[in-house]
Design an enzyme around this catalytic site. Structure first.
Site, mmCIF file in Angstrom:
data_model
loop_
_atom_site.group_PDB
_atom_site.id
_atom_site.type_symbol
_atom_site.label_atom_id
_atom_site.label_comp_id
_atom_site.label_asym_id
_atom_site.label_seq_id
_atom_site.Cartn_x
_atom_site.Cartn_y
_atom_site.Cartn_z
ATOM 1 N N HIS A 1 -14.253 5.425 -32.301
ATOM 2 C CA HIS A 1 -14.710 5.010 -33.643
ATOM 3 C C HIS A 1 -15.539 6.156 -34.220
ATOM 4 O O HIS A 1 -16.366 6.734 -33.524
ATOM 5 C CB HIS A 1 -15.558 3.739 -33.487
ATOM 6 C CG HIS A 1 -15.807 3.016 -34.777
ATOM 7 N ND1 HIS A 1 -16.603 3.531 -35.765
ATOM 8 C CD2 HIS A 1 -15.379 1.812 -35.224
ATOM 9 C CE1 HIS A 1 -16.653 2.672 -36.777
ATOM 10 N NE2 HIS A 1 -15.909 1.629 -36.473
ATOM 11 N N ARG B 1 -19.104 1.544 -44.715
ATOM 12 C CA ARG B 1 -18.321 2.450 -45.569
ATOM 13 C C ARG B 1 -17.521 1.615 -46.570
ATOM 14 O O ARG B 1 -17.354 2.000 -47.722
ATOM 15 C CB ARG B 1 -17.387 3.306 -44.709
ATOM 16 C CG ARG B 1 -18.120 4.459 -44.031
ATOM 17 C CD ARG B 1 -17.228 5.194 -43.061
ATOM 18 N NE ARG B 1 -17.109 4.503 -41.796
ATOM 19 C CZ ARG B 1 -16.002 4.328 -41.116
ATOM 20 N NH1 ARG B 1 -14.860 4.788 -41.607
ATOM 21 N NH2 ARG B 1 -15.999 3.702 -39.958
#
Ligand SMILES: Cc1cc2nc3c(=O)[nH]c(=O)nc-3n(C[C@H](O)[C@H](O)[C@H](O)COP(=O)(O)OP(=O)(O)OC[C@H]3O[C@@H](n4cnc5c(N)ncnc54)[C@H](O)[C@@H]3O)c2cc1C
Length: 486
Positions: free
Chosen positions: A256, A279
């Site tokens: 990730h 995000r």
């Protein structure tokens, strides 16, 4: 071993709990084995949400099962088992409805995560992270049944699966051996069906002689993990050793792009995840070298991670941080207006000192601390955010290809913190048929051995889409229990 009708479910994450609840709710007896002293596994950590299509919470946004299927297959780069993808995506709506209506979980907020064509990742509007909200509601439901019908379920915590016992021809499982971690005794129990729900192996980095990461992806041992330390691939190792099951995609391990780097504990092997949600709501990532955005932050995880590895290497010799080795660092920045979309998550990270609320001057100071040779003046940093605001308002087009932003930064307070790539998810695992039954190396199918959740492999191919893992646990946990019950 004695004849019995009971199922044994090993592992109490979302996959094991879903299977267990569905079985006992329909009157079938279960013994649930869990090696730690708590139920919930990694599933309680899930912070971005669970996918579902087309749900009422998407407000007719144009999403369809076909789009969801295409995104999942595209993210898996053609390696995904398409039958499993089809089951996952076509049963996602009923999974969300089951969770909201039958289990009583709030999943009313929807976000766009990386690699998705539409917002379809669901979480609640309250402060609880979605994984925790779902798992705790399911545990409560299971406990309610346990109170009313104590004979239906036995929950054995601190009980570690050690061995699987099969018949002479190795076609059928008869039971398991486990270690009672309190007394250190080895015990055996028999079963009619065995469901392995022991999770993945993205924290299997500590004992190198048995580590699956060391065996399949030694290049990834450099990274810390977002997973709980119990995530050591036990189900995969034991099923291969004792039953010769076939493993698939074992070298496909998702790194990730954004685990939080705690500035006071930079060298820890265990990191909090900075979920994609941050995000998705509008957060941007900056390079530590020049304060520049370097990637469409909503690309799939593999693409963002590759870009971080390319653009964000920070040498431990040349900065003001107490780093033991070179590290990849990107700086996440969230606007004050976007904060409101995930305030409980952000408040938690601020409390943990993983994010700070501050000014652009403070952000500049942090960039200088990471990189004393920063190729950027404070004025130029402000100009970069003025430009980002133009992308946000749509008056300019993003050369990196991001189409969906959050709100403008507009010289208001901001939230920012450091992130680094972390081992996060194992796409590989036990190969299963369409009913989640384990397949042997010789191609035969075990009639009563199931693998569900992250312990299984093949669904996600090269790269799992965010929000598809919780969904996998629910969809296939329900499928397995149906198969056992019918
Ligand atoms: C920080 C973080 C955030 C995430 N966020 C999301 C998200 O927002 N959306 C999403 O879809 N996915 C997310 N994921 C991925 C997702 O949470 C996991 O893939 C999923 O929860 C796996 O569920 P599981 O039931 O298969 O395994 P787990 O939840 O890991 O449970 C496995 C259980 O098995 C037990 N066990 C293991 N070995 C043995 C043994 N030998 N004997 C007995 N018990 C054993 C473990 O102790 C554990 O309790 C996230 C993962 C992490 C780490």
């Amino acid at each position: 071993m004695t004849e019995t009708n009971q199922s044994i479910v090993v592992g109490s994450g979302l996959a094991g709990l879903t299977t267990t609840f569905q079985l006992i709710n329909n009157g079938s007896r279960v013994i649930l084995l869990e090696k730690t002293d708590k139920l919930g596994g990694n599933s309680v950590k899930a912070s971005s949400g669970i996918n579902g299509v087309p749900t009422i919470y998407q407000h007719n946004n144009g999403d369809t099962i076909e789009f969801f299927q295409q995104d999942t297959i595209k993210s898996g780069k053609g390696l995904s088992n398409t039958d499993l993808v089809s089951t996952l995506t076509s049963k996602s709506l009923s999974a969300i409805e089951w969770l909201t209506k039958d289990i009583g979980v709030d999943l009313s907020k929807v976000t766009l995560l990386g690699g998705h064509s539409f917002p379809r990742t669901h979480r609640g509007s309250g402060p609880l992270p979605p994984g925790f909200a779902i798992v705790s509601s399911l545990i409560k439901k299971i406990e309610d049944i346990q109170t009313k019908k104590p004979d239906t379920i036995t929950i054995l915590k601190q009980s570690k699966l050690n061995k699987i016992i099969s018949d002479e021809k190795n076609n059928k499982v008869n039971g398991v051996e486990y270690i009672d971690e309190v007394t250190n005794e080895t015990k055996q129990i028999s079963c009619k069906n065995l469901v392995l729900a022991t999770g993945g192996y993205s924290a299997d980095t500590q004992s190198l002689d048995t580590s699956l990461i060391s065996k399949h992806r030694p290049d990834l041992l450099q990274f810390a993990s977002s997973n709980g330390q119990q995530t050591t691939g036990d189900g995969v190792k034991i099923a291969e050793r004792d039953l010769d099951v076939k493993l698939i995609h074992m070298n496909k391990i998702q790194v990730h792009p954004t685990g939080f780097l705690n500035i006071n504990d930079l060298n820890s092997k265990w990191k909090f995840l900075c979920g994609e949600l941050l995000r998705g709501i509008g957060g941007v990532l900056l390079s530590p070298h020049n304060g520049e955005r370097f990637i469409n932050e909503l690309e799939t995880r593999d693409v963002v991670t590759d870009s971080v590895l390319k653009h964000c290497n920070v040498s431990c010799d040349s900065n003001g941080l107490a780093m033991e080795k070179d590290t990849y660092i990107s700086v996440l920045v969230i606007s004050e207006e976007d904060y409101a979309k995930a305030n409980s998550h952000i408040d938690f990270y601020v409390y943990q000192k993983l994010l700070q609320k501050g000014t652009f001057e403070q952000l500049y100071d942090l960039l200088k601390k990471i990189n004393p040779n920063l190729d950027l003046s404070y004025k130029e940093l402000i100009e970069k955010f003025t430009y980002i605001d133009e992308l946000v308002s749509g008056s300019k087009t993003d050369s990196l290809g991001r189409k969906s932003f959050g709100n403008k930064f507009s010289n208001k307070p901001i939230y920012f913190g450091l992130t680094t790539p972390v081992l996060h998810y194992s796409m590989g695992g036990i190969e299963i048929d369409k009913n989640s039954r384990a397949i042997k190396k010789n191609g035969e199918i075990f009639e009563n051995l199931y693998a569900v959740g992250e312990v299984s492999g093949g669904l996600h191919g090269e790269n799992r889409l965010g929000g598809n893992s919780l969904l996998e646990c629910v969809v296939f946990g329900r499928e397995v229990s149906n198969h056992i019950l019918n």
